[in-house]
Design an enzyme around this catalytic site. Structure first.
Site, PDB file in Angstrom:
ATOM      1  N   LYS A  58       0.710  -1.113  -0.147  1.00 39.42           N
ATOM      2  CA  LYS A  58       0.065   0.012  -0.029  1.00 39.42           C
ATOM      3  C   LYS A  58       0.730   1.246   0.038  1.00 39.42           C
ATOM      4  CE  LYS A  58      -3.536   0.049   2.781  1.00 39.42           C
ATOM      5  NZ  LYS A  58      -5.055   0.152   2.218  1.00 39.42           N
ATOM      6  N   ARG A 372      -2.735  -1.686  -6.574  1.00 37.25           N
ATOM      7  CA  ARG A 372      -1.960  -2.818  -6.424  1.00 37.25           C
ATOM      8  C   ARG A 372      -2.274  -3.806  -7.626  1.00 37.25           C
ATOM      9  NH1 ARG A 372      -4.653  -4.881  -0.703  1.00 37.25           N
ATOM     10  NH2 ARG A 372      -6.502  -5.374  -1.712  1.00 37.25           N
ATOM     11  N   HIS A 490     -15.019  -9.769   1.306  1.00 40.73           N
ATOM     12  CA  HIS A 490     -13.953 -10.798   1.882  1.00 40.73           C
ATOM     13  C   HIS A 490     -14.052 -12.095   1.191  1.00 40.73           C
ATOM     14  CE1 HIS A 490     -12.210 -13.634   4.571  1.00 40.73           C
ATOM     15  NE2 HIS A 490     -11.099 -12.620   4.835  1.00 40.73           N
ATOM     16  N   SER A 822      20.433 -38.885 -10.520  1.00 37.29           N
ATOM     17  CA  SER A 822      19.068 -38.168 -10.359  1.00 37.29           C
ATOM     18  C   SER A 822      18.915 -38.237  -8.813  1.00 37.29           C
ATOM     19  CB  SER A 822      17.889 -39.229 -11.066  1.00 37.29           C
ATOM     20  OG  SER A 822      16.699 -38.680 -10.942  1.00 37.29           O
ATOM     21  N   TYR A 909      17.681 -31.013 -15.582  1.00 32.36           N
ATOM     22  CA  TYR A 909      16.103 -31.367 -15.734  1.00 32.36           C
ATOM     23  C   TYR A 909      15.536 -31.500 -14.259  1.00 32.36           C
ATOM     24  CZ  TYR A 909      16.792 -36.232 -15.169  1.00 32.36           C
ATOM     25  OH  TYR A 909      17.023 -37.466 -14.522  1.00 32.36           O
TER      26      TYR A 909
END
Ligand code: PEP
Ligand code: MG
Length: 935
Positions: A58, A372, A490, A822, A909
């Site tokens: 804000k 925002r 809300h 891996s 990967y």
């Protein structure tokens, strides 16, 4: 008292992290050393949009809008650092900061041309929270601050409106009383209702100045009685107490719960914004509203929002009055509407994203109170990102960064089967706040929603209106339905953000939360009854309705043509762009051909883990597997393995084919063998039953007894640390032999058919290089023999999983044998922490509540510990073999935060389950755009 003490101490533990953050801030040059308060007004602000860490969302938005010359009421932001200091100093703010606040207040008074507490021209301010990440309604706000017995008269004479002045005063007392002094709201409401009743007033607006003066007097008595002190008349005292209350609200339970759900750290703290009040409640030429530059539920490009005439800001978000759609503002106040559209269009261009804004119109003059990035559903995120790119407002690279990877899951969620849905009558309609199909049993409280879900039920939370305290219940529900509130109430905001189907403002339903029922027309729906609703159309039906796959899945499954689905095309566009920007490859954890096909359709180009043992559970296979395990000699074992061979070969053939030549990593058998046998206890019961039953069951009895004996023989105290993984292959090499043969035969056949396949054979749970060497010898021998028989030579690789810490710490040695690594981060997490992955649920929640662990380390990689082991493994492995191919196939391979880490350590990967492939593709692109390998 105890409650307050606990709150004060809670963030102290985070103090060290704050120091680290501060030095990061200092490095970025965002804030000035020693400065804690940032002014904005008269077209110039100390802060800007890059200072969210320090000023909150804000505060930085207000600063940016001020700098852009937009009509923003002046004010100042007390930085998030002060919040940290507040907690560190045990709820005390040092005098130097107080002095800085006072100096900024003087500046504000000059800018506003009014003075706090003045009798003839009083300045009134709002005091609002504002953290880096928006947390709608979770923290506290105080409006109309600065009113006291004198200044209220000043406000009256300035506005020539005594009713307005005293209404503002009583609102302030009520807010200050409940938020700062922690007096229950009901105590004030009781007095308010008392005055209304004694004066025969139906609506709040029926009360005149005299009545409101009486309310003020009654409120003073309430404050005196409940807090032991008179209502503070000194505006500075009011301001300091309100500031501290906002800081305190950072640690209230609902704010903490919200942060837990959204992974927002406690240590970042909130800023406090003190801003000149402007009034939307001075009469019919005033109003207040909130809106979005695009529809946050569907992404459609339309000016979207709502407003209330003659109201203060909180009335809109609180969902108490149902507001008017923003389009109607054009008729009521055309000039203000036009200006609002111009400003918000400009803001969207400036921020290159959908904006969520708040405004107030005071006597036809427009003020901007906030802007925002708007929270949006996953569906809307994809539509907005692709639209913004088409409008050339963003580049494809920027578009990729606009979509939260996790939110793509919402696009895969099921919708209703339309035929089923159309058969049932619509019971009522509400505002379609968040799309998606929801079906569940009705509950009326957030606590019940949690309780019922824990019992395995599927619930819909029905409320008159939701309040921020309901957050935990909303989180677990299938959907949220409220009787009141608008599209920005809300429930709507939070529902959308969670990707929960939500309908709000279903005005025809009468909710009786105490009696646990609601009425709609002549029908009463009780707790536990089934209802369903469609969050896109706003329709509610009183029945359970079957759902069907999302449009995206229909395309993936081939039931719908890609060209016929707008959302699929957009989804595909975002992921196509992602593929251009990512460095890491995306593979799938898939065990069977059909899973591999789905993974391929979702964009996986390779299999990172094929858990071969899962094939053993296929139809009719378990008895063969059991025979293999029960064999007490090698010859019998080989006989059973010979039966398994063709079955595995067929599966491998299918998986290779589905991947169309992309790499496929197949892991040899991993779990402890007893997983394939019946449970010991079940066998004992069966034997007892056979022994008791009449008739000749001797043969069956003997078989069961043999089975029991073998089960007992295989029994282990810690099976996950026992006879599994590479240890099985070492003790029963004939299993590795059969699996190698099946893999190589399938690959040879495909190569002969013209599809080039390079199988990657992976040995699990290696902790010592000699374990791998042993198995590699078996694989190489059988592979050579098989290729000779097949009359074709193919390329294959032998590698290992790194899932035992010793394997990682000796990776330089392991890499002498392994052609690839891996990381099996599931076992690696289990073995690094020493937490059983099957039992961690018993204590994890407590660990998280006590802040011992922020996150579940089995879901998001623990960078400091397990991550360090991964890093060491990669570095050591590549020291021996610089071109070593390294991936990850634990669950973390599909988790966006973990993917960021894997990008940093330079993995080649990630491998994720088929349905998480889209998330992984997008997260890998965002990681590549955000971090440099080796950071
Ligand atoms: C792992 O341990 O991370 C892994 C992928 O193997 P599994 O989950 O099969 O033990
Ligand atoms: Mg494992």
């Amino acid at each position: 008292m105890a409650k307050k003490a606990a709150r004060k101490n809670a963030p102290a533990a985070a103090a060290k992290k704050v120091a680290a953050r501060k030095s990061a801030v200092a490095k970025s040059g965002a804030g000035k050393a020693g400065k804690h308060v940032y002014f904005f007004g008269n077209g110039k602000a100390d802060g800007n949009r890059t200072m969210k860490d320090l000023l909150g969302g804000k505060g930085s938005g207000l600063a940016e809008m001020t700098n852009a010359g937009l009509p923003v009421p002046p004010g100042f932001t007390i930085s998030t650092d002060v919040c940290t200091i507040y907690y560190k100093e045990k709820a005390h703010i040092p005098a130097a900061i107080d002095a800085e606040i006072t100096a900024n207040l003087r500046k504000l008074e000059n800018a506003a041309g009014a003075k706090l507490g003045s009798t003839d021209n009083p300045l009134l301010v709002s005091v609002r929270s504002g953290a880096k990440f928006s947390m709608p309604g979770m923290m506290d706000t105080i409006l109309n601050l600065g009113l006291n017995d004198q200044s209220v008269e000043g406000l009256k004479s300035r506005t020539q409106n005594g009713r307005f002045a005293f209404d503002s005063y009583r609102r302030f007392m009520q807010m200050f009383g409940s938020v700062v002094l922690e007096i229950p709201k009901a105590a004030f409401e009781h007095e308010f209702d008392g005055v209304k009743e004694s004066r025969g007033a139906k609506l709040d607006t029926d009360l005149d100045e005299a009545a409101l003066r009486e309310v003020v007097e009654r409120y003073k008595a309430v404050v005196k009685k409940k807090s032991g002190k008179p209502f503070p008349q000194d505006p500075m005292e009011q301001l300091k107490a309100s500031r501290d209350a906002v800081f305190r609200s950072w640690m209230n339970p609902r704010a903490q719960e919200y942060r837990r759900i959204y992974d927002i750290p406690d240590y970042i703290g909130t800023a406090v914004n003190v801003q000149m009040m402007v009034f939307g409640n001075t009469g019919d030429r005033s109003g207040t509203g909130v809106g979005f530059t695009r529809n946050p539920a569907t992404g459609t490009k339309e000016f979207y929002g709502e407003f209330l005439i003659n109201a203060q800001g909180e009335d809109v978000v609180a969902g108490v009055r149902t507001p008017q759609p923003i389009a109607q503002l054009e008729q009521v106040m055309p000039a203000a509407y036009k200006q609002l559209r111009q400003i918000t269009t400009r803001l969207e261009k400036h921020y290159k994203d959908i904006q969520d804004f708040e405004f107030t119109i005071q006597d036809e003059k427009l003020y901007m109170l906030q802007t925002r990035s708007g929270k949006r559903t996953g569906y809307a995120a994809v539509v907005i990102a692709t639209d913004l790119a088409a409008e050339k407002l963003v580049t494809p690279k920027e578009a990729v960064l606009l979509v939260d990877p996790e939110s793509l899951n919402q696009l895969l969620a099921p919708g209703f089967d339309q035929d089923e849905w159309n058969k049932i009558a619509v019971a009522t309609r509400g505002l379609p706040a968040s799309p998606g199909a929801a079906s569940g049993q009705v509950v009326f409280s957030a606590d019940h929603a949690v309780e019922w879900t824990q019992q395995g039920k599927q619930v819909i939370l029905v409320r008159r209106e939701t309040v921020p305290d309901d957050i935990h219940g909303m989180f677990v529900s299938q959907g949220i339905l409220t009787a009141t509130g608008g599209m920005t109430s809300h429930a709507a905001v939070v529902g959308r953000q969670m990707g929960k189907p939500s309908i709000v403002g279903a005005g025809e339903i009468e909710v009786d939360e105490v009696g646990k029922k609601f009425r709609v027309g002549a029908t009463t729906v009780k707790e536990g009854d089934w209802i369903s609703f469609d969050g896109l159309s706003g329709e509610v039906k009183l029945a359970r309705v079957a759902s069907k796959p999302s449009e995206i899945l229909q395309v993936i499954n081939g039931q719908l043509k890609a060209a016929d689905s707008d959302i699929y095309k957009r989804f595909d566009k975002i992921l196509g762009w992602s593929d251009k920007f990512r460095r890491m490859g995306i593979r799938a954890n898939a065990d069977l051909p059909d899973q591999a096909e789905i993974a391929y359709a979702f964009g996986a180009r390779g299999i990172g883990l094929c858990r071969t043992e899962h094939m053993f559970f296929g139809e009719g296979r378990i008895p063969v597997v059991q025979r293999m395990i029960l064999a007490d000699n090698e010859a019998d074992r080989r006989k059973a393995l010979d039966e398994l061979l063709p079955l595995q070969r067929e599966d491998f053939y299918g998986v290779f084919k589905a991947m169309k030549g992309s790499p496929v990593t197949i892991r040899t058998i991993d779990p402890p063998l007893h997983e394939f046998l019946p449970k010991r206890e079940d066998l004992m019961v069966e034997i007892a039953r056979l022994e008791m039953s009449p008739g000749n069951k001797k043969k069956e009895l003997a078989e069961k007894r043999t089975l029991l004996a073998r089960v007992e023989q295989l029994h282990e105290f810690n099976p996950m640390l026992g006879h599994r993984g590479v240890r099985l292959g070492i003790t029963y090499p004939e299993i590795t032999e059969m699996q190698t043969r099946a893999i190589i035969e399938a690959a040879c056949r495909l190569n002969k058919e013209g599809l080039k396949v390079v199988p990657e054979i992976m040995i699990p749970l290696v902790g010592h290089v000699k374990e791998l060497k042993d198995q590699k010898t078996v694989v190489d021998r059988v592979a050579a023999q098989t290729m000779k028989e097949q009359g074709i030579k193919i390329k294959y690789l032998v590698g290992t999983m790194i899932e035992v810490p010793r394997g990682a710490m000796t990776a330089d040695q392991v890499a002498q044998e392994a052609q690839f690594f891996s990381f099996g981060t599931n076992d690696l997490t289990q073995l690094t922490f020493g937490y059983s992955r099957d039992d961690v649920g018993k204590f994890l929640r407590v660990y998280q509540e006590k802040k011992i662990l922020d996150k579940d380390p089995f879901a998001t990689i623990d960078v400091e510990g397990v991550g360090a082991v991964v890093r060491a493994g990669v570095t050591l492995g590549r020291k021996t073999r610089p071109d070593l191919k390294v991936g990850v196939c634990g669950e973390h391979g599909g988790d966006p935060a973990s993917i960021h880490f894997f990008e940093k350590v330079g993995l080649d990967y990630v491998s994720a389950s088929p349905y998480r492939i889209p998330v992984a593709r997008l997260a890998a692109a965002q990681a590549a755009l955000a971090v440099k390998v080796g950071d």
